[in-house]
Design a protein around this motif. Structure first.
Motif, mmCIF file in Angstrom:
data_model
loop_
_atom_site.group_PDB
_atom_site.id
_atom_site.type_symbol
_atom_site.label_atom_id
_atom_site.label_comp_id
_atom_site.label_asym_id
_atom_site.label_seq_id
_atom_site.Cartn_x
_atom_site.Cartn_y
_atom_site.Cartn_z
ATOM 1 N N GLU A 92 0.811 -1.216 0.000
ATOM 2 C CA GLU A 92 0.000 0.000 0.000
ATOM 3 C C GLU A 92 0.848 1.271 0.000
ATOM 4 O OE1 GLU A 92 -3.070 0.175 2.934
ATOM 5 O OE2 GLU A 92 -4.441 -0.834 1.570
ATOM 6 N N ASP A 97 -2.915 1.433 -3.470
ATOM 7 C CA ASP A 97 -3.910 1.069 -2.465
ATOM 8 C C ASP A 97 -4.562 -0.248 -2.887
ATOM 9 O OD1 ASP A 97 -3.466 3.298 -0.931
ATOM 10 O OD2 ASP A 97 -5.119 4.451 -1.801
ATOM 11 N N VAL A 112 -5.077 -0.891 7.803
ATOM 12 C CA VAL A 112 -5.060 0.446 7.213
ATOM 13 C C VAL A 112 -3.737 1.107 7.581
ATOM 14 C CG1 VAL A 112 -6.161 2.707 7.188
ATOM 15 C CG2 VAL A 112 -7.559 0.649 7.318
ATOM 16 N N ASN A 114 -1.165 4.249 6.528
ATOM 17 C CA ASN A 114 -1.089 5.499 5.780
ATOM 18 C C ASN A 114 0.319 6.023 5.609
ATOM 19 O OD1 ASN A 114 -3.936 5.653 5.538
ATOM 20 N ND2 ASN A 114 -4.043 6.363 7.655
ATOM 21 N N SER A 115 1.255 5.568 6.444
ATOM 22 C CA SER A 115 2.625 6.049 6.349
ATOM 23 C C SER A 115 3.574 4.964 6.848
ATOM 24 C CB SER A 115 2.809 7.316 7.187
ATOM 25 O OG SER A 115 2.698 7.007 8.564
ATOM 26 N N ASP A 118 3.278 4.611 10.531
ATOM 27 C CA ASP A 118 2.090 3.839 10.881
ATOM 28 C C ASP A 118 2.381 2.339 10.790
ATOM 29 O OD1 ASP A 118 -0.542 3.581 11.652
ATOM 30 O OD2 ASP A 118 -1.350 3.786 9.622
#
Length: 172
Positions: A92, A97, A112, A114-115, A118
């Motif tokens: 991702e 995605d 999930v 995002n970075s 994360d």
């Protein structure tokens, strides 16, 4: 110079696909660990029958072994989960995605990412749980020969407790 710069940037952007090697390798290793641990769990279930028919003296020894193997199985599944989260996160972050996950109403918040931070924090939490489980597994087979051994064990429990406390504080 503009054409050379554009070609170089295209090459740089395309180099992100090298991450696919890590994604596929981690995914395969995760699958392998899930299979190996599932086989171990099946063997554990078979040995449960030995526990049922054993005498009370033998049960004491078998009980410790069965609990240790159960904890080891949890360890194996956690490690396989780390590799799965790692491969999904890398995909991702660097490739694309995962559309299937976004469209699904069963999408998990664990996956999930995002970075890179994360991803690291999610992996750190699972690694912390592996360390706790490993500590528990080792503590089952410990023998206390002196009071110093008991003090070291108590300090170990304190350190594990602090690690869990600060780990839960960082997520809030």
């Amino acid at each position: 110079m503009n054409g050379l710069e554009k070609y170089f940037e295209k090459l740089l952007w395309g180099s992100r696909y090298m991450v696919l090697v890590a994604v596929i390798s981690s995914l395969l290793l995760s699958l392998l660990l899930f299979v190996i641990t599932a086989v171990d769990v099946f063997a554990l279930l078979v040995h449960t029958f030995d526990y049922i028919i054993a005498t009370s003296e033998v049960r004491k020894v078998l009980k410790i072994e069965l609990v240790a193997h159960t904890v080891g199985s949890i360890d194996g599944f956690l490690l396989a989960t780390i590799l799965l989260i790692f491969s999904l996160g890398l995909y991702e972050l660097f490739i694309s995605d995962i559309d299937e996950a976004k469209e699904s109403d069963q999408s998990s918040k664990v996956l999930v990412i995002n970075s890179l931070d994360d991803l690291k924090s999610k992996l750190a939490k699972v690694i912390l749980m592996i360390l706790v489980v490993t500590f528990f597994e080792v503590s089952l087979s410990m023998s206390f020969n002196s009071s110093l051994d008991l003090i070291y064990f108590s300090l170990g429990i304190l350190m594990v407790s602090l690690a869990l406390y600060f780990g839960s504080k960082s997520s809030h």
